[in-house]
Scaffold this motif. Sequence first.
Motif, mmCIF file in Angstrom:
data_model
loop_
_atom_site.group_PDB
_atom_site.id
_atom_site.type_symbol
_atom_site.label_atom_id
_atom_site.label_comp_id
_atom_site.label_asym_id
_atom_site.label_seq_id
_atom_site.Cartn_x
_atom_site.Cartn_y
_atom_site.Cartn_z
ATOM 1 N N TYR A 61 44.223 46.725 28.161
ATOM 2 C CA TYR A 61 43.072 47.566 27.798
ATOM 3 C C TYR A 61 41.779 46.763 27.857
ATOM 4 O O TYR A 61 40.765 47.241 28.385
ATOM 5 C CB TYR A 61 43.299 48.130 26.397
ATOM 6 N N ILE A 62 41.810 45.528 27.364
ATOM 7 C CA ILE A 62 40.627 44.665 27.387
ATOM 8 C C ILE A 62 40.235 44.309 28.810
ATOM 9 O O ILE A 62 39.044 44.275 29.149
ATOM 10 C CB ILE A 62 40.889 43.382 26.566
ATOM 11 N N VAL A 63 41.215 44.055 29.663
ATOM 12 C CA VAL A 63 40.911 43.734 31.068
ATOM 13 C C VAL A 63 40.217 44.916 31.743
ATOM 14 O O VAL A 63 39.247 44.745 32.487
ATOM 15 C CB VAL A 63 42.196 43.349 31.823
ATOM 16 N N ASN A 66 43.555 48.466 40.952
ATOM 17 C CA ASN A 66 44.775 48.731 40.182
ATOM 18 C C ASN A 66 45.676 47.504 40.127
ATOM 19 O O ASN A 66 46.296 47.210 39.102
ATOM 20 C CB ASN A 66 45.533 49.910 40.790
ATOM 21 N N ASP A 67 45.727 46.788 41.223
ATOM 22 C CA ASP A 67 46.556 45.586 41.267
ATOM 23 C C ASP A 67 46.011 44.505 40.339
ATOM 24 O O ASP A 67 46.774 43.841 39.627
ATOM 25 C CB ASP A 67 46.621 45.063 42.702
ATOM 26 N N PHE A 68 44.682 44.342 40.329
ATOM 27 C CA PHE A 68 44.076 43.328 39.462
ATOM 28 C C PHE A 68 44.245 43.669 37.989
ATOM 29 O O PHE A 68 44.564 42.808 37.164
ATOM 30 C CB PHE A 68 42.586 43.176 39.782
ATOM 31 N N MET A 69 44.039 44.947 37.658
ATOM 32 C CA MET A 69 44.127 45.372 36.262
ATOM 33 C C MET A 69 45.571 45.539 35.794
ATOM 34 O O MET A 69 45.826 45.702 34.610
ATOM 35 C CB MET A 69 43.361 46.682 36.063
ATOM 36 N N ASN A 70 46.494 45.566 36.753
ATOM 37 C CA ASN A 70 47.919 45.739 36.454
ATOM 38 C C ASN A 70 48.201 47.100 35.827
ATOM 39 O O ASN A 70 49.107 47.242 34.998
ATOM 40 C CB ASN A 70 48.415 44.617 35.533
ATOM 41 N N ILE A 77 37.911 35.561 34.174
ATOM 42 C CA ILE A 77 38.520 34.330 34.688
ATOM 43 C C ILE A 77 39.859 34.070 33.998
ATOM 44 O O ILE A 77 40.836 33.645 34.640
ATOM 45 C CB ILE A 77 37.577 33.125 34.479
ATOM 46 N N LEU A 78 39.935 34.331 32.699
ATOM 47 C CA LEU A 78 41.190 34.153 31.980
ATOM 48 C C LEU A 78 42.298 35.041 32.549
ATOM 49 O O LEU A 78 43.474 34.657 32.549
ATOM 50 C CB LEU A 78 41.000 34.468 30.490
ATOM 51 N N ALA A 79 41.913 36.232 33.045
ATOM 52 C CA ALA A 79 42.903 37.148 33.614
ATOM 53 C C ALA A 79 43.595 36.540 34.831
ATOM 54 O O ALA A 79 44.701 36.956 35.197
ATOM 55 C CB ALA A 79 42.236 38.471 33.993
ATOM 56 N N PHE A 136 44.236 33.141 35.060
ATOM 57 C CA PHE A 136 44.991 31.942 34.695
ATOM 58 C C PHE A 136 45.971 32.111 33.533
ATOM 59 O O PHE A 136 46.911 31.330 33.417
ATOM 60 C CB PHE A 136 44.012 30.804 34.344
ATOM 61 N N VAL A 137 45.744 33.085 32.646
ATOM 62 C CA VAL A 137 46.606 33.201 31.465
ATOM 63 C C VAL A 137 47.134 34.626 31.327
ATOM 64 O O VAL A 137 46.700 35.541 32.027
ATOM 65 C CB VAL A 137 45.852 32.800 30.174
ATOM 66 N N SER A 138 48.085 34.812 30.406
ATOM 67 C CA SER A 138 48.699 36.124 30.193
ATOM 68 C C SER A 138 47.753 37.058 29.445
ATOM 69 O O SER A 138 46.811 36.620 28.785
ATOM 70 C CB SER A 138 49.985 35.961 29.390
ATOM 71 N N HIS A 139 48.037 38.351 29.523
ATOM 72 C CA HIS A 139 47.226 39.344 28.826
ATOM 73 C C HIS A 139 47.343 39.201 27.313
ATOM 74 O O HIS A 139 46.427 39.577 26.574
ATOM 75 C CB HIS A 139 47.638 40.756 29.251
#
Length: 474
Positions: free
Chosen positions: A40-42, A101-105, A224-226, A228-231
Amino acid sequence: MKYGRTSIVNFLSQLAMSVSGFVATIVLTRTLGQDQYGTYIVVLSVLSWVAIAGEFGLPQAIRKRVSEGNNGNYVVAGAVTQFALYGIVAISLWIARPYLNDFMNIDATWILVVMLAVRLALVFVQTVLDGQHLVHVSSLLSPVEWTSRSIVQIVLVLTGFGIAGAFTGYVVGAVVAVAIGAYFVTIPNKPPSRQEFYRLKSYAQFSWLSSIKGRTFLSMDTIILAIFVSHSLIAVYEIAWNLASLFAIFGASISRTLFPEMSKLSSEKESDQVAGLLRVSLAYAGLFIIPGLVGAALVGDVVLTVYGSGFETGYYVLLVLTFARLLYGYMDQFLSTINALDHPELTFHINAVFVAVNLTLNLVLTWQFGWYGAAAATTLSAGIGLLLGYHYANRVVNVDLPAGEIAKQCLSAGTMAVVVFVARVTVGDSLPIVIVLIGIGAAVYFSVLLALSREFRTTVENNLPFRLPVFSSE
């Protein structure tokens, strides 16, 4: 005009917004879980960046031109331009939906287009009201939006609609606020001329980078965190950021309140009065965030646990981000003054450096150090922006730094720290006790500040609707 009262109205409105958002966030994090809340934040972060393209500096231009009061119809001119920009961006989003859609999962491009429409509409209404010197009215729209959003989100999420309920609440809240705000907007009777469109464009061509600068500070690290790191980690980081932002509300309220007044004084060539208002804004920009930083260091680890298990890991990130917010708050006062003096070309230079530094540092430091690197990148870029803001502001107006007032706020916060630390060690650190300690700390801080600062006592007295005995001897 009582600037303090208007700032307080804005501050209390933003505080009410934060409280309603705080409750909704607890429900979302505990019901959706870290992964879904992170998603949701992404999506919201992508929306924020997309909104920049949909605005392209237009809100700043509308606020500036409307506040000048030269009888031009910038309301209709701005609305027409805004609608055209939205159409272009909405079509572009739909074309790019597979990649988004792919970026936001998540398959959420269609809701992104809807959310963009209501977001732009709300920003437009608030901007016009600010320009028409109705900051006290526009300030109320944010808590209306957030309260409406929170109620809908809580109801829908708890009844099983999941993340779709969170998105629906966002849209409903914005629609309610737009409907209320539009009622207070004054639309000039005459149609806009080509001159209005040109003057909006002449300001927006520089101010668009200001939007990118603001969004870079607010969510470049999240984007940027999206990568390199998990949601789930993004969820914790965002909670820390939200708490840090809570302390910065008053400084932002001052900037928002004083801008239209500075802009009007600038058009009347009253630069000395603008300099006086800048000093006032600098004197009070840290009024809440300085003790907020100290308080976060003392009890932030316990406060984070209210969001659920695992969120306390964001304690050190919270401290770094709160300090970043402190630096950015002072920077914002300088940039707001420069813009009010109609020098968007100078803020353009500052914003260009800020964006470049922030992006570079976020990529490098997040890659190397994860979320601590992201927080450090945000802080370093804010520090550089503050130095540049002071340098350029000093070129267009006589900057009088209120070092004494800021020192008194720091001393008061230090006294508060001693009291809260001793109490925590003596009494304990359960969540109910910490909540009480926060109240005690706030009382100590403001009591000491009232005793130390005659300027603060005078400001409080001048903006109270009644007289208190504590001021009777003044």
